[in-house]
Write an enzyme that holds these catalytic residues in place. Structure first.
Site, PDB file in Angstrom:
ATOM      1  N   CYS A 114      -3.177  -2.565   6.232  1.00 12.49           N
ATOM      2  CA  CYS A 114      -3.385  -1.234   6.811  1.00 12.49           C
ATOM      3  C   CYS A 114      -4.768  -1.139   7.465  1.00 12.49           C
ATOM      4  O   CYS A 114      -4.982  -0.303   8.341  1.00 12.49           O
ATOM      5  CB  CYS A 114      -3.206  -0.135   5.765  1.00 12.49           C
ATOM      6  SG  CYS A 114      -4.303  -0.264   4.342  1.00 12.49           S
TER       7      CYS A 114
ATOM      8  N   CYS B 181       0.852  -1.193   0.000  1.00 11.10           N
ATOM      9  CA  CYS B 181       0.000   0.000   0.000  1.00 11.10           C
ATOM     10  C   CYS B 181       0.886   1.241   0.000  1.00 11.10           C
ATOM     11  O   CYS B 181       1.776   1.375   0.850  1.00 11.10           O
ATOM     12  CB  CYS B 181      -0.897  -0.030   1.236  1.00 11.10           C
ATOM     13  SG  CYS B 181      -1.666   1.539   1.632  1.00 11.10           S
ATOM     14  N   GLU B 182       0.657   2.138  -0.929  1.00  7.79           N
ATOM     15  CA  GLU B 182       1.520   3.318  -1.022  1.00  7.79           C
ATOM     16  C   GLU B 182       1.262   4.329   0.092  1.00  7.79           C
ATOM     17  O   GLU B 182       2.056   5.249   0.288  1.00  7.79           O
ATOM     18  CB  GLU B 182       1.361   3.990  -2.385  1.00  7.79           C
ATOM     19  CG  GLU B 182       0.031   4.648  -2.631  1.00  7.79           C
ATOM     20  CD  GLU B 182      -0.042   5.309  -4.002  1.00  7.79           C
ATOM     21  OE1 GLU B 182      -0.715   6.343  -4.109  1.00  7.79           O
ATOM     22  OE2 GLU B 182       0.555   4.792  -4.970  1.00  7.79           O
ATOM     23  N   HIS B 183       0.181   4.157   0.832  1.00  4.42           N
ATOM     24  CA  HIS B 183      -0.137   5.104   1.900  1.00  4.42           C
ATOM     25  C   HIS B 183       0.582   4.783   3.210  1.00  4.42           C
ATOM     26  O   HIS B 183       0.912   5.686   3.972  1.00  4.42           O
ATOM     27  CB  HIS B 183      -1.649   5.150   2.144  1.00  4.42           C
ATOM     28  CG  HIS B 183      -2.423   5.565   0.945  1.00  4.42           C
ATOM     29  ND1 HIS B 183      -3.655   5.041   0.614  1.00  4.42           N
ATOM     30  CD2 HIS B 183      -2.131   6.469  -0.033  1.00  4.42           C
ATOM     31  CE1 HIS B 183      -4.088   5.590  -0.499  1.00  4.42           C
ATOM     32  NE2 HIS B 183      -3.190   6.451  -0.920  1.00  4.42           N
ATOM     33  N   HIS B 184       0.805   3.486   3.485  1.00  5.61           N
ATOM     34  CA  HIS B 184       1.417   3.092   4.761  1.00  5.61           C
ATOM     35  C   HIS B 184       2.606   2.156   4.598  1.00  5.61           C
ATOM     36  O   HIS B 184       3.240   1.785   5.580  1.00  5.61           O
ATOM     37  CB  HIS B 184       0.373   2.414   5.660  1.00  5.61           C
ATOM     38  CG  HIS B 184      -0.829   3.255   5.925  1.00  5.61           C
ATOM     39  ND1 HIS B 184      -2.038   3.062   5.269  1.00  5.61           N
ATOM     40  CD2 HIS B 184      -1.014   4.316   6.744  1.00  5.61           C
ATOM     41  CE1 HIS B 184      -2.906   3.959   5.693  1.00  5.61           C
ATOM     42  NE2 HIS B 184      -2.322   4.732   6.579  1.00  5.61           N
TER      43      HIS B 184
ATOM     44  N   GLN C 193      -5.124  -0.528  -4.764  1.00  2.00           N
ATOM     45  CA  GLN C 193      -5.771  -1.627  -5.483  1.00  2.00           C
ATOM     46  C   GLN C 193      -6.549  -1.142  -6.691  1.00  2.00           C
ATOM     47  O   GLN C 193      -6.589  -1.819  -7.728  1.00  2.00           O
ATOM     48  CB  GLN C 193      -6.691  -2.388  -4.518  1.00  2.00           C
ATOM     49  CG  GLN C 193      -7.313  -3.631  -5.130  1.00  2.00           C
ATOM     50  CD  GLN C 193      -8.103  -4.445  -4.119  1.00  2.00           C
ATOM     51  OE1 GLN C 193      -7.768  -4.476  -2.940  1.00  2.00           O
ATOM     52  NE2 GLN C 193      -9.155  -5.096  -4.569  1.00  2.00           N
TER      53      GLN C 193
ATOM     54  N   HIS D  74      -6.088  -5.940   3.126  1.00  2.00           N
ATOM     55  CA  HIS D  74      -5.135  -4.849   3.319  1.00  2.00           C
ATOM     56  C   HIS D  74      -4.722  -4.804   4.784  1.00  2.00           C
ATOM     57  O   HIS D  74      -5.566  -4.579   5.658  1.00  2.00           O
ATOM     58  CB  HIS D  74      -5.768  -3.518   2.915  1.00  2.00           C
ATOM     59  CG  HIS D  74      -6.013  -3.401   1.438  1.00  2.00           C
ATOM     60  ND1 HIS D  74      -5.322  -2.512   0.638  1.00  2.00           N
ATOM     61  CD2 HIS D  74      -6.856  -4.071   0.613  1.00  2.00           C
ATOM     62  CE1 HIS D  74      -5.738  -2.636  -0.619  1.00  2.00           C
ATOM     63  NE2 HIS D  74      -6.681  -3.567  -0.647  1.00  2.00           N
TER      64      HIS D  74
END
Length: 199
Positions: A159, A88-91, A129, A157
């Site tokens: 996250c 995940c590019e956010h976390h 995704q 996920h």
């Protein structure tokens, strides 16, 4: 015809720089990066991150075109239950699950393994995704010009499981369709087939 071979390799210069940064991160977290258990951790993580993001060095178009063949077949081709692992590019924590990919040829087919390799090429990057689903569809559409492409991804996920709302059993499903799969009957057939246990 283009040659394509999957090669697992590490960039030595990037390894050194990543190792330095991960050592600094461990120290910032309050750990002793020089203690026995963590001594080689920065190096291992540096290698791991290069492996987990190796998709940046893969060309999905080259993958598909390396095994593109003329074939007069105009029925659905489905490769389902393709394991995928991404970050995940956010976390920067993993999400993982299955991709189901179908296309209806329009004069050309590709090697079945190439579909799985395209999933891998896009999954092994920092991702969301939704984008991953569309990128897979677009690559097949551009390389083969089929009558239609369908992609469904089901993933968990971490996250959402390990932090934040901490919902352990949540599954995210995304889909993208083009061409013939925009027809409700064709789309329904695809969705029915990916749910069927034929093996």
């Amino acid at each position: 015809m283009l040659d394509y071979e999957k090669i697992e390799q590490y960039n030595p210069e990037k390894l050194v720089k990543l190792e330095e940064h991960y050592k600094a991160i461990l120290d910032l977290l309050g750990e002793d990066s020089d203690r026995e258990g963590l001594l080689k951790t920065p190096f291992r993580v540096a290698k791991s991150m290069q492996f987990l993001t190796q998709g940046y060095d893969m060309d999905p178009m080259e993958i598909l075109l390396s095994a593109k063949f003329k074939e007069d077949y105009k029925q659905m081709v489905i490769v389902k239950d393709i394991d995928l692992f991404s970050l995940c590019e956010h976390h920067l924590v993993p999400f993982f699950g299955k991709a189901h990919v179908a296309y209806i040829p329009n004069g050309y087919i590709t090697g079945l393994s190439k579909i799985a390799r395209v999933v891998e090429a896009y999954a092994r990057r920092l991702q969301v995704q939704e984008r991953l689903t569309t990128q897979i569809k677009d690559a097949i559409d551009k390389a083969l010009h089929p009558l239609g492409v369908a992609v469904v991804i089901e993933a968990r996920h971490l996250c959402m499981c390990m932090r934040g709302v901490e919902k352990l059993n949540s599954v995210t499903t995304t889909s993208d369709f083009t061409g013939a799969f925009e027809n409700s009957a064709t789309r329904a057939e695809f969705l029915q087939l990916i749910k069927a246990k034929l093996h």
